[in-house]
Design a protein around this motif. Structure first.
Motif, mmCIF file in Angstrom:
data_model
loop_
_atom_site.group_PDB
_atom_site.id
_atom_site.type_symbol
_atom_site.label_atom_id
_atom_site.label_comp_id
_atom_site.label_asym_id
_atom_site.label_seq_id
_atom_site.Cartn_x
_atom_site.Cartn_y
_atom_site.Cartn_z
ATOM 1 N N THR A 34 0.826 -1.203 0.000
ATOM 2 C CA THR A 34 0.000 0.000 0.000
ATOM 3 C C THR A 34 0.864 1.258 0.000
ATOM 4 O O THR A 34 0.581 2.226 -0.721
ATOM 5 C CB THR A 34 -0.932 0.011 1.222
ATOM 6 O OG1 THR A 34 -1.780 -1.142 1.176
ATOM 7 C CG2 THR A 34 -1.794 1.264 1.249
ATOM 8 N N ALA A 35 1.933 1.241 0.794
ATOM 9 C CA ALA A 35 2.828 2.399 0.854
ATOM 10 C C ALA A 35 3.498 2.644 -0.495
ATOM 11 O O ALA A 35 3.643 3.792 -0.939
ATOM 12 C CB ALA A 35 3.878 2.194 1.937
ATOM 13 N N ALA A 36 3.901 1.569 -1.179
ATOM 14 C CA ALA A 36 4.530 1.703 -2.489
ATOM 15 C C ALA A 36 3.551 2.276 -3.511
ATOM 16 O O ALA A 36 3.899 3.167 -4.297
ATOM 17 C CB ALA A 36 5.046 0.344 -2.958
ATOM 18 N N LEU A 37 2.318 1.790 -3.495
ATOM 19 C CA LEU A 37 1.310 2.294 -4.427
ATOM 20 C C LEU A 37 0.995 3.764 -4.141
ATOM 21 O O LEU A 37 0.820 4.563 -5.077
ATOM 22 C CB LEU A 37 0.041 1.453 -4.335
ATOM 23 C CG LEU A 37 0.159 0.004 -4.842
ATOM 24 C CD1 LEU A 37 -1.128 -0.759 -4.566
ATOM 25 C CD2 LEU A 37 0.488 -0.038 -6.330
ATOM 26 N N ASN A 38 0.954 4.135 -2.882
ATOM 27 C CA ASN A 38 0.698 5.535 -2.530
ATOM 28 C C ASN A 38 1.828 6.440 -3.003
ATOM 29 O O ASN A 38 1.589 7.569 -3.463
ATOM 30 C CB ASN A 38 0.504 5.675 -1.020
ATOM 31 C CG ASN A 38 -0.892 5.289 -0.580
ATOM 32 O OD1 ASN A 38 -1.871 5.454 -1.311
ATOM 33 N ND2 ASN A 38 -1.016 4.745 0.627
ATOM 34 N N TYR A 39 3.059 5.947 -2.902
ATOM 35 C CA TYR A 39 4.196 6.728 -3.390
ATOM 36 C C TYR A 39 4.087 6.930 -4.906
ATOM 37 O O TYR A 39 4.316 8.034 -5.416
ATOM 38 C CB TYR A 39 5.508 6.027 -3.052
ATOM 39 C CG TYR A 39 6.717 6.763 -3.577
ATOM 40 C CD1 TYR A 39 7.310 7.777 -2.836
ATOM 41 C CD2 TYR A 39 7.256 6.452 -4.831
ATOM 42 C CE1 TYR A 39 8.412 8.471 -3.328
ATOM 43 C CE2 TYR A 39 8.347 7.143 -5.331
ATOM 44 C CZ TYR A 39 8.920 8.147 -4.570
ATOM 45 O OH TYR A 39 10.000 8.833 -5.081
ATOM 46 N N LEU A 40 3.742 5.870 -5.615
ATOM 47 C CA LEU A 40 3.632 5.972 -7.070
ATOM 48 C C LEU A 40 2.429 6.809 -7.491
ATOM 49 O O LEU A 40 2.433 7.407 -8.569
ATOM 50 C CB LEU A 40 3.569 4.568 -7.676
ATOM 51 C CG LEU A 40 4.876 3.771 -7.517
ATOM 52 C CD1 LEU A 40 4.672 2.317 -7.894
ATOM 53 C CD2 LEU A 40 5.995 4.391 -8.342
ATOM 54 N N ARG A 41 1.413 6.873 -6.647
ATOM 55 C CA ARG A 41 0.317 7.824 -6.886
ATOM 56 C C ARG A 41 0.844 9.247 -6.765
ATOM 57 O O ARG A 41 0.570 10.109 -7.615
ATOM 58 C CB ARG A 41 -0.809 7.593 -5.876
ATOM 59 C CG ARG A 41 -1.932 8.655 -5.964
ATOM 60 C CD ARG A 41 -2.829 8.633 -4.740
ATOM 61 N NE ARG A 41 -2.085 8.847 -3.511
ATOM 62 C CZ ARG A 41 -1.641 10.045 -3.105
ATOM 63 N NH1 ARG A 41 -1.867 11.132 -3.825
ATOM 64 N NH2 ARG A 41 -0.967 10.149 -1.976
ATOM 65 N N ALA A 42 1.637 9.510 -5.729
ATOM 66 C CA ALA A 42 2.173 10.850 -5.500
ATOM 67 C C ALA A 42 3.121 11.285 -6.619
ATOM 68 O O ALA A 42 3.201 12.480 -6.940
ATOM 69 C CB ALA A 42 2.889 10.906 -4.151
ATOM 70 N N THR A 43 3.814 10.326 -7.233
ATOM 71 C CA THR A 43 4.739 10.677 -8.307
ATOM 72 C C THR A 43 4.057 10.743 -9.674
ATOM 73 O O THR A 43 4.698 11.105 -10.666
ATOM 74 C CB THR A 43 5.907 9.672 -8.375
ATOM 75 O OG1 THR A 43 5.392 8.349 -8.452
ATOM 76 C CG2 THR A 43 6.797 9.789 -7.147
ATOM 77 N N GLY A 44 2.772 10.398 -9.731
ATOM 78 C CA GLY A 44 2.012 10.639 -10.953
ATOM 79 C C GLY A 44 1.650 9.443 -11.794
ATOM 80 O O GLY A 44 0.968 9.578 -12.812
ATOM 81 N N TYR A 45 2.059 8.244 -11.399
ATOM 82 C CA TYR A 45 1.758 7.063 -12.202
ATOM 83 C C TYR A 45 0.335 6.537 -12.013
ATOM 84 O O TYR A 45 -0.240 5.971 -12.944
ATOM 85 C CB TYR A 45 2.702 5.910 -11.824
ATOM 86 C CG TYR A 45 4.137 6.065 -12.237
ATOM 87 C CD1 TYR A 45 4.541 5.800 -13.543
ATOM 88 C CD2 TYR A 45 5.109 6.438 -11.311
ATOM 89 C CE1 TYR A 45 5.871 5.906 -13.916
ATOM 90 C CE2 TYR A 45 6.447 6.545 -11.677
ATOM 91 C CZ TYR A 45 6.815 6.286 -12.975
ATOM 92 O OH TYR A 45 8.130 6.388 -13.337
#
Length: 223
Positions: free
Chosen positions: A53-64
């Protein structure tokens, strides 16, 4: 089981998972608009839910990714105009790095850059062929060497994140199927001109040539 990989964006298991998912995005494993299910990743990677979940949230924040509460997670679906805007901005970033490289490089570094460019020329795909990962890897190496020559570690890290996003856009746009060789021949000549501008320590020329080169990437793959 998650395989250990380099350059995780976040520490520990979360960083390893984040790097894996980002690599899949860059290689077109997940397409534009595709759903990504947390539970599937938990099962596949034999990981707990928290780091996934943390990894997906990071990739949401970076725009993917787009994550909608109570709905799910999916890959973004950018328009052609949005992709071109990205490459306009990215071109400015790479232009600055090329200018730094022209101003700050050492002779030995220039020798390495020339060698990479020669290898790219030999590997340039032929008409009606698909761009290989080896070719993309060499182009990435070309940009990474310019970042190295810029001698600006913090900005090099930022530029590297743009490169990963650029792969994501280009591979998902049309799976890098080249309809003609001319476009890649032009790109090869542009890279050669960038190398010469850097070798001559012409900061303005290196900057302008790199910006133009990056701005033309979407058109070269048919966008």
């Amino acid at each position: 089981m998650v395989a250990e990989v380099k350059n995780g964006a976040l520490p520990g298991k979360t960083g390893v998972i984040c790097d894996l998912i980002e690599r899949r995005l860059a290689e077109g494993y997940y397409g534009f608009g595709e759903e990504i299910y947390t539970q599937d990743l938990v099962k596949e990677l034999e990981a707990s839910r928290a780091p996934v979940t943390a990894a997906l949230n990071y990739l949401r924040a970076t725009g993917y990714l787009i994550i909608t509460p109570q709905v799910g997670c999916r890959v973004i679906s950018p328009t052609k105009a949005e992709i071109q805007d990205f490459f306009t901005v990215y071109g400015r970033v790479e232009g600055v790095m090329a200018g730094f490289a022209a101003e700050r490089h050492h002779d030995a570094e220039l020798h390495v850059l020339r060698d990479i460019q020669r290898r790219i020329s030999r590997k340039t795909p032929k008409k009606n062929s698909t761009v290989s990962r080896d070719f993309v890897g060499l182009v990435a190496e070309f940009h990474a060497q310019i970042h190295n020559m810029a001698h600006s570690e913090m900005e090099a890290k930022r530029a590297a994140s743009y490169w990963r996003m650029s792969e994501f856009f280009l591979f998902n746009a049309n799976r890098m199927q080249i309809s003609g060789r001319l476009a890649l021949d032009v790109a090869d000549k542009e890279r050669a001109a960038i190398v010469e501008a850097i070798s001559e320590r012409d900061v303005q020329q290196a900057t302008e040539l790199m910006e133009k080169h990056m701005h033309g990437k979407p058109a070269r793959v048919g966008l």
